[in-house]
Design an enzyme around this catalytic site. Structure first.
Site, mmCIF file in Angstrom:
data_model
loop_
_atom_site.group_PDB
_atom_site.id
_atom_site.type_symbol
_atom_site.label_atom_id
_atom_site.label_comp_id
_atom_site.label_asym_id
_atom_site.label_seq_id
_atom_site.Cartn_x
_atom_site.Cartn_y
_atom_site.Cartn_z
ATOM 1 N N ASN A 114 0.801 -1.236 0.000
ATOM 2 C CA ASN A 114 0.000 0.000 0.000
ATOM 3 C C ASN A 114 0.836 1.289 0.000
ATOM 4 O O ASN A 114 0.433 2.281 -0.606
ATOM 5 C CB ASN A 114 -1.061 0.030 1.121
ATOM 6 C CG ASN A 114 -0.637 -0.761 2.325
ATOM 7 O OD1 ASN A 114 0.554 -0.851 2.606
ATOM 8 N ND2 ASN A 114 -1.598 -1.336 3.032
ATOM 9 N N THR A 142 2.179 -8.384 -1.154
ATOM 10 C CA THR A 142 2.434 -8.296 0.274
ATOM 11 C C THR A 142 1.995 -9.589 0.942
ATOM 12 O O THR A 142 0.954 -10.136 0.603
ATOM 13 C CB THR A 142 1.733 -7.106 0.977
ATOM 14 O OG1 THR A 142 1.778 -7.330 2.388
ATOM 15 C CG2 THR A 142 0.278 -6.984 0.587
ATOM 16 N N ASP A 144 1.031 -9.598 3.842
ATOM 17 C CA ASP A 144 0.017 -9.191 4.830
ATOM 18 C C ASP A 144 -1.403 -9.228 4.287
ATOM 19 O O ASP A 144 -2.355 -9.158 5.057
ATOM 20 C CB ASP A 144 0.320 -7.774 5.337
ATOM 21 C CG ASP A 144 1.584 -7.732 6.165
ATOM 22 O OD1 ASP A 144 1.951 -8.779 6.726
ATOM 23 O OD2 ASP A 144 2.213 -6.662 6.241
ATOM 24 N N MET A 188 3.711 -12.740 11.589
ATOM 25 C CA MET A 188 3.797 -11.374 11.071
ATOM 26 C C MET A 188 2.416 -10.783 10.755
ATOM 27 O O MET A 188 1.447 -11.514 10.556
ATOM 28 C CB MET A 188 4.665 -11.344 9.820
ATOM 29 C CG MET A 188 6.168 -11.357 10.126
ATOM 30 S SD MET A 188 7.144 -11.350 8.563
ATOM 31 C CE MET A 188 8.755 -10.843 9.172
ATOM 32 N N GLU A 245 2.066 -10.487 15.760
ATOM 33 C CA GLU A 245 3.073 -9.604 16.365
ATOM 34 C C GLU A 245 2.458 -8.281 16.793
ATOM 35 O O GLU A 245 2.981 -7.588 17.654
ATOM 36 C CB GLU A 245 4.207 -9.329 15.365
ATOM 37 C CG GLU A 245 3.720 -8.656 14.080
ATOM 38 C CD GLU A 245 4.837 -8.329 13.080
ATOM 39 O OE1 GLU A 245 6.009 -8.372 13.447
ATOM 40 O OE2 GLU A 245 4.495 -8.032 11.913
ATOM 41 N N GLN A 299 8.674 -16.442 6.866
ATOM 42 C CA GLN A 299 7.318 -16.305 6.324
ATOM 43 C C GLN A 299 7.313 -15.660 4.941
ATOM 44 O O GLN A 299 6.425 -15.909 4.149
ATOM 45 C CB GLN A 299 6.448 -15.451 7.280
ATOM 46 C CG GLN A 299 6.197 -16.139 8.591
ATOM 47 C CD GLN A 299 5.722 -15.180 9.670
ATOM 48 O OE1 GLN A 299 4.535 -14.917 9.804
ATOM 49 N NE2 GLN A 299 6.647 -14.636 10.442
#
Lengths: 412, 412
Positions: A114, A142, A144, A188, A245, A299
């Site tokens: 982003n 990503t 995430d 993460m 995390e 990861q």
């Protein structure tokens, strides 16, 4: 005929080079593009004139593109750099478009998350206002999975698979001794819990671990956490906790920085991550065997266990970026649309960059159980197909063969 | 016709169940053995009468043995239990051999490391003195590779492969930003450095990392460590250090417990492992970006990246154990003899348990460079062939399919 330029930005994923491979492949094949350039270390490479000729590297040996497709990390290096607002300071924009002009760059591809999409947004706005004929296209990546405008992000499926596989293997590892234990696995994702949620894929008819899941979307209470552990300990000897995390208390303070929760002898929270902090708390409160495991950069770098589905989608997103650019699109991010849930089907589309940049997509509330913060089956079904298939990696002497990439970057 | 009993002990490895699978397979097929039993949680399972019938589980569906072969952890659970000296206290020996007699156990197989071989030694001595007709055979396993009497131990090759693969992937992950960094990777092996040395397999013509290796066999000096980092930083931006969890200073004190090395604000070494401790020291002294990564239990449980060579050898060692027992051998550990270095060839043999139990095989001095504590090519060539080949794992919905094993153990 004009040229194109590619750069990568933000943190790595296992498959960001698969997207790069897709862009290079399509750009080399495109009749509209003469030379494919790459900027080293993202937009900073453009500002520093640190640009290499990718056509000369890959056109003579296209088999290298296949190896690049399954090489972790970022072939072109990365940066974390936010361009200033051009209405306040135009200097860098002038430099960038000056380079574009000198190198006859008509297409600029930026692979990132982003923050990187903010660069795509600013450059495309600037190009429009200044009437520059450069098409600016964002390519999502990503681990995430926190980008808007796309069903999911390339990179997430592989990271999810690593987390789930490792969680499964840890659950096998923990039960062997006949003594109670708590294992805390730190995953993460500072604000978005997609990757932590993926740990639940390890559950099956025989394995109920992770027994507890703590997402950053849900305020964390140490009191509730300890009560939950005590409740589960009544029926189960070895407990595994999947924790983001980025979990925070109800006032928004990171648990990893929480000193109130710790007495003096454990008070140096800055030394510890979230998992370590919880390890000390549980150890002190429950007195049983406690271990914390931080999955760390594995990861985002464990290409050896990446998802074939993810690799292929990442590559395809790169292919399509070239198509969109040559068709005249600009200020867009390539995106993935899920067209069918079961069986999983998707198509590639693109989305206005304004809808993506600087936003963060969290797990929707309806996919989180209100009573315990665990995740729903819908969320598991959303993640699962993204992890399918083994990567086609060549092995030599026991180890995966990855493309040599560091010679591009000085001093490495 | 008589029966056999199998148990597992010590810490898990990815392939300890491959040895179990080998024993069960050969024992089921043996015309000399009627029923194959398993004790839950090692020798404690014998003492607690916690014994299950493995023939009834595996004889009707031998395909389960194939899945067991690639299932991590310890199917029968484990214990860390040292039998007393029987000249001082005979009670438990009487209990054990009473069970053996009641269950008509003529063959007892114990899969474990050097502590477990102490159990094999004591039981076989007791059987000899008391004239008991029970053959006691040890089957080696440990990721640490620290057993005497065998060229290497099953379990080591897979752990070495995980360490080397991960080290390679971390080396790809670290170089992407244009800023200096130090990454410290903490590897298992408290006294023997075999696994830490395996990180060097990641080096190739393009990758020089790990740049520094610290084995527990060599006294560690923080002063030398920091000088080495500063020296390498002159020519290389991103440095990776492979360090054993068990490094000690010249006086034999564990670095992870070292408070002298740390000032007050970082003085709580008990919170940290070796990697974290070094992270704080480097961060304080060099001021650059520092990260530590603890590979943790993944080293012994990551079956998804195990070595096929290791799996096959572990299984074969199990097969041969049955052969030796039925042939009348006792007080022996099955061992692997390397008969050729290049190409790698081996054969299975056995060794008197007295030569193995309670000893610890460290890396020989001639395989460590005296000037910098790094490892020689001979050591790399010794480890490398043990990591070859990918495991034949079945995947379902993106994840490996392992055998359900926890239903055997209560409360799990």
């Amino acid at each position: 005929m004009s040229n194109c330029l590619i750069a990568q930005s933000g943190g790595p994923t296992s498959v960001i080079n698969a997207s790069l491979s897709g862009v290079i492949d399509s750009a080399i094949e495109s009749p509209n593009i003469h030379t494919v350039y790459g900027a080293i270390n993202g937009i900073q490479g453009v500002l520093n004139h640190n640009i290499i000729n990718l056509t000369s590297i890959f056109a003579p040996s296209k088999s290298k593109l296949e190896v690049l497709k399954t090489t972790p990390s970022m072939f072109l290096g990365s940066c974390r750099y936010k361009l200033p607002d051009f209405t306040e300071d135009e200097t860098e924009y002038k430099l960038i478009f000056d380079i574009f002009e000198r190198k006859k760059i008509e297409y600029f591809f930026y692979i990132g998350g982003n923050d990187s999409m903010d660069t795509v947004l600013k450059l495309s706005k600037y190009a429009k206002i200044k009437n520059k004929n450069v098409k600016i296209i964002g390519i999502p990546k990503t681990i995430d999975n926190d980008l808007f405008g796309t069903d999911h992000t390339p990179g997430f499926g592989s990271a999810a698979k690593f987390v789930a596989t490792t969680m499964l293997e840890i659950s096998y590892d923990t039960y062997i001794y006949d003594i109670p234990s708590v294992t805390i696995v730190e995953i993460m994702g500072r604000n978005a819990g997609w990757l932590t949620a993926s740990a639940a894929l390890a559950r099956n008819e025989y394995n109920s671990s992770p027994d507890l899941i703590y997402l950053p979307e849900v305020p964390f209470s140490i009191y509730d956490f300890l009560s939950n552990l005590k409740r589960i300990q009544k029926t189960k000897k070895n407990i595994i906790v999947a924790v983001s995390e980025g979990i925070k208390d109800k006032d928004g303070n990171y648990i990893s920085a929480s000193e109130n929760a710790l007495d003096d002898s454990f008070g140096h929270a800055k030394l510890s991550g979230t998992g370590k902090t919880l390890e000390h708390i549980v150890s002190k409160s429950l007195g049983c065997k406690v271990r914390s495991i931080e999955l760390n950069v594995l990861q985002r770098s464990a290409m050896h266990s990446a998802s074939l589905q993810d690799i292929n989608e990442a590559c395809e997103v790169g292919n399509k970026a070239v198509e969109y650019a040559v068709d005249g699109y600009t200020g867009q991010m390539v995106s993935i649309i899920r067209t069918s849930h079961n069986p999983y089907k998707y198509q590639i589309d693109c989305v206005d960059i304004e809808k993506v940049a600087n936003k963060e997509k969290l797990i929707p509330t309806e996919w989180i159980h209100a009573e315990n913060g665990d995740i729903t089956n819908e969320l598991i079904e959303y993640i699962s197909p993204l992890t399918f298939g083994q990567p086609n990696i060549q092995y030599k002497n026991g180890l995966p063969v990855y493309l040599d990439i560091r010679h591009l970057i000085s001093n490495n």
